[in-house]
Design a protein around this motif. Structure first.
Motif, short mmCIF file in Angstrom:
data_model
loop_
_atom_site.label_atom_id
_atom_site.label_comp_id
_atom_site.label_asym_id
_atom_site.label_seq_id
_atom_site.Cartn_x
_atom_site.Cartn_y
_atom_site.Cartn_z
N ILE A 122 54.28 19.90 51.47
CA ILE A 122 52.87 19.60 51.27
C ILE A 122 52.76 18.49 50.21
CG2 ILE A 122 50.66 20.57 50.49
CD1 ILE A 122 52.03 23.31 51.49
N GLY A 123 51.95 17.52 50.51
CA GLY A 123 51.78 16.41 49.59
C GLY A 123 50.88 16.79 48.43
N ALA A 124 50.81 15.90 47.44
CA ALA A 124 50.04 16.20 46.23
C ALA A 124 48.55 16.34 46.56
CB ALA A 124 50.25 15.11 45.20
N ASP A 125 48.13 15.82 47.73
CA ASP A 125 46.71 15.94 48.09
C ASP A 125 46.41 17.23 48.86
OD1 ASP A 125 48.18 15.44 50.31
OD2 ASP A 125 46.82 13.91 51.14
N GLY A 126 47.42 18.06 49.10
CA GLY A 126 47.19 19.36 49.74
C GLY A 126 47.42 19.33 51.24
N SER A 127 47.72 18.13 51.82
CA SER A 127 47.92 18.10 53.27
C SER A 127 49.39 18.33 53.61
CB SER A 127 47.46 16.73 53.80
OG SER A 127 48.22 15.72 53.17
N HIS A 128 49.63 18.87 54.81
CA HIS A 128 50.98 19.15 55.27
C HIS A 128 51.70 17.86 55.64
CE1 HIS A 128 51.22 23.62 56.27
NE2 HIS A 128 52.39 23.28 55.71
N LEU A 129 52.85 17.59 55.10
CA LEU A 129 53.64 16.42 55.48
C LEU A 129 54.61 16.83 56.58
CD1 LEU A 129 54.40 15.02 51.91
CD2 LEU A 129 52.56 14.35 53.46
N ALA A 130 55.04 18.08 56.49
CA ALA A 130 55.93 18.60 57.54
C ALA A 130 55.78 20.12 57.56
CB ALA A 130 57.39 18.22 57.25
N TYR A 131 56.00 20.70 58.74
CA TYR A 131 55.89 22.15 58.84
C TYR A 131 56.92 22.65 59.85
CZ TYR A 131 54.22 26.77 60.14
OH TYR A 131 54.17 28.12 60.40
N GLU A 132 57.56 23.75 59.50
CA GLU A 132 58.52 24.34 60.45
C GLU A 132 58.25 25.85 60.48
OE1 GLU A 132 60.50 22.93 62.60
OE2 GLU A 132 60.92 24.96 63.31
N GLY A 133 57.77 26.34 61.62
CA GLY A 133 57.49 27.77 61.71
C GLY A 133 56.70 28.07 62.95
N PRO A 134 56.31 29.33 63.12
CA PRO A 134 55.65 29.75 64.38
C PRO A 134 54.16 29.42 64.42
CG PRO A 134 56.01 31.64 62.95
CD PRO A 134 56.57 30.47 62.24
N TYR A 135 53.62 28.85 63.35
CA TYR A 135 52.17 28.56 63.37
C TYR A 135 51.93 27.05 63.21
CZ TYR A 135 52.49 33.50 62.23
OH TYR A 135 52.82 34.82 62.23
N PRO A 136 52.15 26.24 64.26
CA PRO A 136 52.04 24.79 64.16
C PRO A 136 50.62 24.34 63.80
CG PRO A 136 52.54 25.46 66.43
CD PRO A 136 52.60 26.68 65.62
N GLU A 137 49.62 25.21 64.10
CA GLU A 137 48.24 24.82 63.78
C GLU A 137 48.04 24.64 62.29
OE1 GLU A 137 49.23 27.68 65.05
OE2 GLU A 137 48.31 29.39 64.01
N LEU A 138 48.96 25.24 61.49
CA LEU A 138 48.84 25.13 60.03
C LEU A 138 49.07 23.68 59.57
CD1 LEU A 138 50.63 28.34 58.69
CD2 LEU A 138 48.19 27.88 58.90
N ARG A 139 49.74 22.91 60.43
CA ARG A 139 50.07 21.53 60.07
C ARG A 139 48.81 20.74 59.69
NH1 ARG A 139 55.12 19.14 62.62
NH2 ARG A 139 55.32 21.18 63.53
N ALA A 140 47.71 21.11 60.33
CA ALA A 140 46.46 20.38 60.10
C ALA A 140 45.72 20.88 58.85
CB ALA A 140 45.56 20.53 61.33
N ARG A 141 46.20 21.98 58.26
CA ARG A 141 45.49 22.59 57.14
C ARG A 141 45.72 21.81 55.84
NH1 ARG A 141 41.58 25.81 58.94
NH2 ARG A 141 42.36 27.11 60.65
N ASN A 142 44.74 21.88 54.97
CA ASN A 142 44.87 21.26 53.66
C ASN A 142 44.74 22.37 52.61
OD1 ASN A 142 44.15 19.98 51.10
ND2 ASN A 142 44.24 18.10 52.35
N TYR A 143 45.71 22.39 51.68
CA TYR A 143 45.78 23.48 50.71
C TYR A 143 45.19 23.09 49.36
CZ TYR A 143 48.83 25.87 54.05
OH TYR A 143 49.32 26.49 55.16
N ARG A 144 44.51 22.01 49.35
CA ARG A 144 43.98 21.49 48.09
C ARG A 144 43.23 22.58 47.31
NH1 ARG A 144 41.53 17.01 50.33
NH2 ARG A 144 39.76 18.35 50.79
N ASP A 145 42.45 23.42 48.04
CA ASP A 145 41.61 24.40 47.34
C ASP A 145 42.29 25.76 47.16
OD1 ASP A 145 39.63 22.51 47.21
OD2 ASP A 145 38.91 23.03 49.24
N ALA A 146 43.50 25.87 47.71
CA ALA A 146 44.17 27.19 47.57
C ALA A 146 44.60 27.39 46.12
CB ALA A 146 45.38 27.27 48.50
N GLU A 147 44.45 28.63 45.66
CA GLU A 147 44.75 28.94 44.26
C GLU A 147 46.23 28.70 43.96
OE1 GLU A 147 44.32 33.00 43.20
OE2 GLU A 147 44.42 32.58 41.05
N TRP A 148 47.07 29.15 44.91
CA TRP A 148 48.52 29.00 44.66
C TRP A 148 48.91 27.55 44.52
CZ3 TRP A 148 51.42 26.06 47.94
CH2 TRP A 148 50.97 25.87 49.24
#
Ligand code: ADP
Length: 572
Positions: A122-148
């Protein structure tokens, strides 16, 4: 040596009550004296050892949970370190290159089997740069607001609590921040497989009723408890409340032993609990063993006390009976001695006038002989003859009284009892035949010789046979039996007569006791027998035969060498 004191003259102590009371008292004292201290000891040991074992069980539970908490921390620490290493070892571009993150995820799951569900860069802006796992839809998610995300950017690394996330599925993640030399920061994030982690935590369950789970600071389940309550449900536990190392809690009507340990630097609480009944089962088993040992010891004590008391009471009873017999025997002997003395004096006193009467009778008879024979002189002669007979009778009685009073001088000689008995039977047979009685002599061969006065032996047997004949008005058989039994010669006279009434058996050896009519009995026959027999160290016993009639048994010691016993009061 059995004498009349054994069976006829003496009352044996009442059997039963007295010895039983003694037995009961001694046994009670012995049992109380040994069982009460044993009970105290047992109760003390029960309490002390029970507490020690219970404490040990609690300590054991505590140690297991403490070790398990370390294992959980180690699991999380190792996996976080692995992610950190991956982030340090690669540049962002390397990891985001096609196929590279998949390879990294595979390597991680190979090293830590099945630990991670997915991995993302995940980049410093919260967007996924790469994802490997069973939920590819997460690739479009942005974690900017997530507490973690904010925490990891700030602190460099983070392990989250369980949360729902974009997938609305409870899970937790671990993430590390990597700062590239060009100044850009990126984050490597991995979702921990809840099944694998949950499996590790629940492996700390103890026994069949044990449970082991994690709660967060709000008391929400971070792993599933044994009853299957979903993750993030409130557990009812408040981790902020300080608790005892092992506490007893009640849940669903059951008592549980519960212990807790902080993990993840105190953010989570590892809770382990087990039903108290199961946890303390070994304690109860040990206590049961102790109880069995106690019961066995009590049984041994009871048995030992019972046998010891029985032995003791038996001894005491025997001693008491012997003492009673001796004192009764002594009383009887002194009574006989007094009566004997009196009888002797009386016989002497009567004998003198009897002698005078007798000589006067002779004188009168002589004078009458000189007178012409007519009716009156004949009547007078008859009268004198009758009175002479009565004087003779009196002399017989006084003679017996003198005999009873020990006037006769015994002649000690070695005699052959077989010959003596045969002679007595021979002499008495004609008299028996008249009464329709058969006199049977039954002697064992080789009867040993005796040292005693033959006249006295004859007197004893004659008295017994006479009594037997008088007890058989209808006729029958009398057996005179001679046997040698160990150191004793036994002479028994058995008849088929009336037998002795039970209530009289104690009296018949008393002087002057008779059941016969006035002219027939003096009551001295058996006293004389008793006196003679005891004088020679023997005994005489009367009993009734089961088939009817009486049996008198005389026992005389065979090895009597010193002659008659001196100072035997009852000796006639
Ligand atoms: P006596 O013969 O003069 O009565 P003893 O001393 O010889 O005196 O006997 C005392 C009593 O013992 C007798 O009166 C009789 O009641 C009882 N007795 C003795 N021998 C026998 C016997 N063989 N059978 C039944 N009773 C007997």
């Amino acid at each position: 040596m059995a004498g009349p004191a054994d069976t006829t003259l003496l009352r044996t102590p009442e059997p039963g009550l007295r010895p039983f009371a003694l037995y009961r008292n001694v046994l009670s004292v012995l049992l109380l004296g040994s069982l009460i201290p044993l009970a105290f000891l047992g109760a003390g040991a029960f309490i002390v050892f029970g507490n020690v074992i219970a404490d040990r069980t609690r300590e054991h539970l505590e140690t297991l949970v403490s070790d398990h908490a370390k294992t959980v921390d180690l699991f999380l620490g190792e996996r976080l370190a692995a992610i950190r290493l991956v982030a340090h070892a690669h540049r962002r571009d390397t990891l985001t290159a096609p196929g590279r993150l998949a390879l990294t995820a595979d390597r991680l799951n190979e090293t830590y089997p099945g630990s991670f569900i997915d991995v993302g860069i995940i980049g410093a802006d919260g967007s996924h740069l790469a994802y490997e796992g069973p939920y590819p839809e997460l690739r479009a998610r942005n974690y900017r607001d997530a507490e973690w995300f904010r925490i990891v950017l700030k602190d460099g690394q983070f392990i989250s609590d369980v949360f729902l996330g974009f997938r609305q599925d409870p899970h937790f993640i671990m993430a590390v921040r990597q700062d590239d030399p060009d100044g850009t920061s990126w984050i490597l994030r991995a979702t921990v497989n809840p099944e694998v982690f949950g499996g590790l935590v629940t492996s700390g369950r103890l026994g069949e009723t044990g449970d082991c789970f994690l709660v967060d600071r709000q008391g929400r389940y971070q792993t599933r408890p044994a009853d299957g309550t979903p993750l993030l449900s409130p557990s009812g536990l408040d981790p902020a409340i300080p608790r005892a190392r092992v506490e007893t809690v009640t849940s669903g009507g059951k008592e549980y032993l519960r212990t807790t340990r902080p993990v993840l630097s105190g953010r989570w609480l590892l809770v382990a609990q087990q039903e108290e009944r199961e946890a303390l089962a070994p304690v109860r088993r040990e206590l049961m063993k102790g109880l069995l040992v106690f019961a066995a010891a009590a049984l041994v004590i009871v048995l030992t006390a019972h046998f010891a008391t029985r032995f003791l009471v038996g001894r005491i009873e025997k001693g008491a009976r012997r003492a009673e017999e001796l004192s009764a025997s002594f009383l009887h002997a002194s009574k006989l001695a007094s009566i004997g003395e009196m009888a002797t004096g009386l016989a002497h006193e009567i004998n003198n006038p009897l002698a005078i009467i007798s000589s006067e009778q002779t004188n009168i008879a002589d004078l009458l002989g000189e007178l012409p024979v007519d009716d009156r002189t004949t009547e007078m002669k008859d009268s004198v003859a009758r009175s002479k007979r009565q004087v003779e009778r009196c002399k017989t009685i006084t003679g017996k009284m003198l005999q009873f009073g020990r006037q006769g001088i015994a002649v000690v000689e070695r005699i052959d009892p077989a010959a003596q008995l045969a002679e007595i039977v021979r002499l008495m047979r004609p008299q028996a035949v008249v009464s329709n009685i058969e006199l049977v002599l039954d002697l064992a061969p080789d009867l040993p010789s005796l040292r005693m006065d033959s006249g006295e032996l004859q007197q004893v047997v004659t008295n017994l046979v006479n009594n037997a004949m008088q007890a058989m008005p209808e006729g029958g058989a009398i057996r005179v039996i001679g046997r040698c039994e160990g150191p004793e010669l036994t002479i028994a006279v058995e008849d088929e007569g009336t037998g002795i009434p039970e209530e009289l058996r104690q009296k018949i050896f008393e002087p002057f006791f008779t059941t016969k009519p006035v002219h027939k009995g003096t009551g001295l026959g058996l006293s004389v027998c008793f006196g003679i027999v005891t004088k020679w160290g023997g005994s005489i016993r009367a009993e009734n035969r089961p088939q009817g009639g009486a049996r008198f048994v005389v026992r005389l010691p065979v090895n009597q060498s010193e002659g008659p016993r001196e100072g035997r009061e009852p000796t006639p």
